[in-house]
Design a protein around this motif. Structure first.
Motif, PDB file in Angstrom:
ATOM      1  N   GLN A 305      24.092  54.292  49.372  1.00 42.99           N
ATOM      2  CA  GLN A 305      24.574  53.914  50.701  1.00 42.99           C
ATOM      3  C   GLN A 305      26.101  53.858  50.810  1.00 42.99           C
ATOM      4  O   GLN A 305      26.651  54.005  51.883  1.00 42.99           O
ATOM      5  N   MET A 306      26.758  53.640  49.661  1.00 51.98           N
ATOM      6  CA  MET A 306      28.206  53.467  49.677  1.00 51.98           C
ATOM      7  C   MET A 306      28.871  54.588  48.885  1.00 51.98           C
ATOM      8  O   MET A 306      28.403  54.944  47.819  1.00 51.98           O
ATOM      9  N   ARG A 307      29.989  55.088  49.394  1.00 52.59           N
ATOM     10  CA  ARG A 307      30.717  56.149  48.686  1.00 52.59           C
ATOM     11  C   ARG A 307      31.279  55.633  47.353  1.00 52.59           C
ATOM     12  O   ARG A 307      31.262  56.304  46.344  1.00 52.59           O
ATOM     13  N   LYS A 308      31.854  54.428  47.398  1.00 53.61           N
ATOM     14  CA  LYS A 308      32.333  53.749  46.191  1.00 53.61           C
ATOM     15  C   LYS A 308      31.958  52.288  46.326  1.00 53.61           C
ATOM     16  O   LYS A 308      31.475  51.878  47.366  1.00 53.61           O
ATOM     17  N   MET A 309      32.225  51.484  45.309  1.00 54.55           N
ATOM     18  CA  MET A 309      31.598  50.165  45.242  1.00 54.55           C
ATOM     19  C   MET A 309      32.430  49.010  45.805  1.00 54.55           C
ATOM     20  O   MET A 309      32.039  47.861  45.733  1.00 54.55           O
ATOM     21  N   GLY A 310      33.594  49.327  46.340  1.00 49.09           N
ATOM     22  CA  GLY A 310      34.359  48.308  47.050  1.00 49.09           C
ATOM     23  C   GLY A 310      35.281  47.489  46.163  1.00 49.09           C
ATOM     24  O   GLY A 310      35.283  47.622  44.921  1.00 49.09           O
ATOM     25  N   GLY A 311      36.064  46.634  46.808  1.00 48.51           N
ATOM     26  CA  GLY A 311      37.084  45.870  46.093  1.00 48.51           C
ATOM     27  C   GLY A 311      36.781  44.386  45.986  1.00 48.51           C
ATOM     28  O   GLY A 311      37.649  43.607  45.596  1.00 48.51           O
ATOM     29  N   MET A 312      35.560  43.985  46.351  1.00 49.49           N
ATOM     30  CA  MET A 312      35.217  42.563  46.340  1.00 49.49           C
ATOM     31  C   MET A 312      34.305  42.240  45.158  1.00 49.49           C
ATOM     32  O   MET A 312      33.350  42.974  44.888  1.00 49.49           O
ATOM     33  N   ILE A 313      34.593  41.131  44.505  1.00 53.54           N
ATOM     34  CA  ILE A 313      33.783  40.671  43.372  1.00 53.54           C
ATOM     35  C   ILE A 313      33.493  39.186  43.583  1.00 53.54           C
ATOM     36  O   ILE A 313      34.369  38.444  44.035  1.00 53.54           O
ATOM     37  N   ALA A 314      32.270  38.766  43.257  1.00 49.67           N
ATOM     38  CA  ALA A 314      31.985  37.324  43.229  1.00 49.67           C
ATOM     39  C   ALA A 314      31.531  36.992  41.812  1.00 49.67           C
ATOM     40  O   ALA A 314      30.906  37.825  41.143  1.00 49.67           O
ATOM     41  N   LEU A 315      31.861  35.792  41.355  1.00 54.17           N
ATOM     42  CA  LEU A 315      31.443  35.432  40.002  1.00 54.17           C
ATOM     43  C   LEU A 315      31.135  33.951  39.889  1.00 54.17           C
ATOM     44  O   LEU A 315      31.636  33.143  40.691  1.00 54.17           O
ATOM     45  N   GLU A 316      30.277  33.660  38.932  1.00 51.90           N
ATOM     46  CA  GLU A 316      29.961  32.270  38.630  1.00 51.90           C
ATOM     47  C   GLU A 316      30.284  32.023  37.172  1.00 51.90           C
ATOM     48  O   GLU A 316      30.003  32.873  36.316  1.00 51.90           O
ATOM     49  N   LEU A 317      30.842  30.843  36.915  1.00 52.19           N
ATOM     50  CA  LEU A 317      31.210  30.527  35.539  1.00 52.19           C
ATOM     51  C   LEU A 317      30.152  29.635  34.913  1.00 52.19           C
ATOM     52  O   LEU A 317      29.444  28.902  35.624  1.00 52.19           O
TER      53      LEU A 317
END
Ligand code: PLP
Length: 396
Positions: A305-317
């Motif tokens: 669905q997406m050409r590339k994977m974008g610039g946003m990341i979410a993370l949990e520590l």
């Protein structure tokens, strides 16, 4: 544009809708700082108000600089027409308030940007509109969620803040059969990475404050859809309901941002992809949510669905909320700030910032924890970002 064949995306992002020779050769569209427009005769004004004659009336409804941006955005999203607004929330309210009446229902994905959630969950019901929040990562859920009163299905993909994806084509097919408008918030992707209208959505909304502007110096929004809908959003939504028109000056800044959209997005995506892998490999990290990672449950959908994977990341520590706070306080290059899509890497804590409109219970129910940290990967050197982020993790 003089070419007969369709130009490529980057070319249109720079040239669409503007010919310098129409404006004394000015390379950039002039900024029309005017609130109103002179009519040569009384009848001209009357005809324009009646929609019988083309032409500007008042800048809440249209402005030549804003028009250039609108035709450019329509072309980039593959839509018939576009409406530029003063903010992303201005775009979303223009759409919802124009299309909904008391007694109508909205179906929304269970994770949305905090203010879109707040609008639907807390405020629209004051006007008799109710919202069902469901997990649209499973398109079949729509079969039970839609009712005869449903008018709109609205979702983000990837969702802010936890990066869940929605299969736009599968949802669009169900909405088409049910005669319901599908609205996609395409802020995270921009039309360079994902074009919902081509996948069957009816309406795309943007916070142009983010990647489209790209420099953190403005607030702006946009709606892209068929001409008939855009006319309604312009003449009812903006003109009479929310007044959230875009200024000519902001339109000029967004036009400047668009010229480098593809270059910036390529760089955001490239750096985010590398950082997501680095973060995933760090022992202090419990989970990284990034569609480009094989561990993302919808990695295959993202690739489709997406050409590339974008610039946003979410993370949990692993250390949860406390560790997240220490991590955020420990970075020195990334900037602790809300918003996203800027040249600067921005780091924020959704539970206490952008998504504080959810109660702690709602946050869990809607799919994200209080420990989640959101990263908007900027355009700095990868090595510097890696040293900053991994250094802060090492020090936990
Ligand atoms: N949609 C998304 C996905 C957002 O992240 C935001 C803002 O953060 C908005 C809409 C609202 O946009 P604005 O801040 O331009 O009103």
């Amino acid at each position: 544009m003089r070419e007969t064949r369709q130009n490529g995306f980057s070319t249109r992002a720079i040239h669409e809708g503007y010919n310098p020779l129409d404006y004394h050769g000015a390379l950039n569209p002039p900024v029309f700082l005017t609130s109103t427009y002179a009519f040569d005769r009384t009848e001209t004004g009357a005809n324009r108000f009646a929609g019988e004659q083309e032409g500007y009336i008042y800048s809440r409804v249209g402005n030549p600089t804003v028009s250039v941006l609108e035709s450019r955005l329509a072309s980039l999203e593959g839509g018939e027409a576009a409406l530029a607004t003063s903010s992303g929330m201005g775009a979303i309210t223009a759409v919802l308030w124009t299309l909904l009446n008391a007694g109508d229902e909205v179906v929304a994905d269970k994770t949305l940007y905090g203010c879109t959630f707040g609008l639907l969950h807390h405020h629209m019901k004051r006007f008799g509109v109710s919202t069902r929040f469901v997990d649209l990562t499973d398109p079949a859920i729509l079969d039970q969620a839609l009712s005869p009163a449903t008018r709109i299905v609205i979702t983000e993909t990837p969702s802010n803040p936890n990066m869940r994806l929605v299969d736009i084509a599968a949802i669009a097919e169900r909405c088409r059969k049910a005669g319901v408008h599908l609205v996609i918030d395409n802020t995270y992707c921009t039309p360079y990475l994902q074009r919902p209208l081509e996948l069957g959505a009816d309406i795309v909304v943007h916070s142009a404050t983010k990647y489209l502007g790209g420099h953190g110096d403005l607030l702006a929004g946009a709606v892209i859809a068929g001409k008939e809908l855009i006319d309604q959003f312009r003449y009812v939504g903006i003109k009479e309901l929310n007044g959230a028109c875009m200024s000519a000056f902001d339109a000029s800044l967004v036009l400047r941002g668009l010229k480098t959209l593809t270059l910036r997005m390529d760089r955001h995506c490239e750096t985010a992809e590398m950082l997501a892998r680095d973060l995933e490999g760090h022992p202090a990290v419990a989970e990284v949510y990034y569609p480009g990672l094989k561990s993302h449950p919808q990695h295959l959908l993202a690739s489709r669905q997406m050409r590339k994977m974008g610039g946003m990341i979410a993370l949990e520590l692993k250390g949860g909320l406390d560790a997240g706070r220490k991590f955020m306080n420990g970075v020195t290059l990334a900037t602790r700030a809300v918003s996203l899509g800027d040249a600067e890497t921005l780091i924020q804590h959704p539970a206490s910032m952008t998504h504080a409109t959810y109660t702690p219970e709602e946050r869990l129910e809607h799919g994200f924890t209080d420990g989640l940290v959101r990263l908007s990967v900027g355009l700095e050197d990868y090595d510097d970002l890696k040293a900053d982020l991994l250094g802060a993790l090492d020090r936990l």
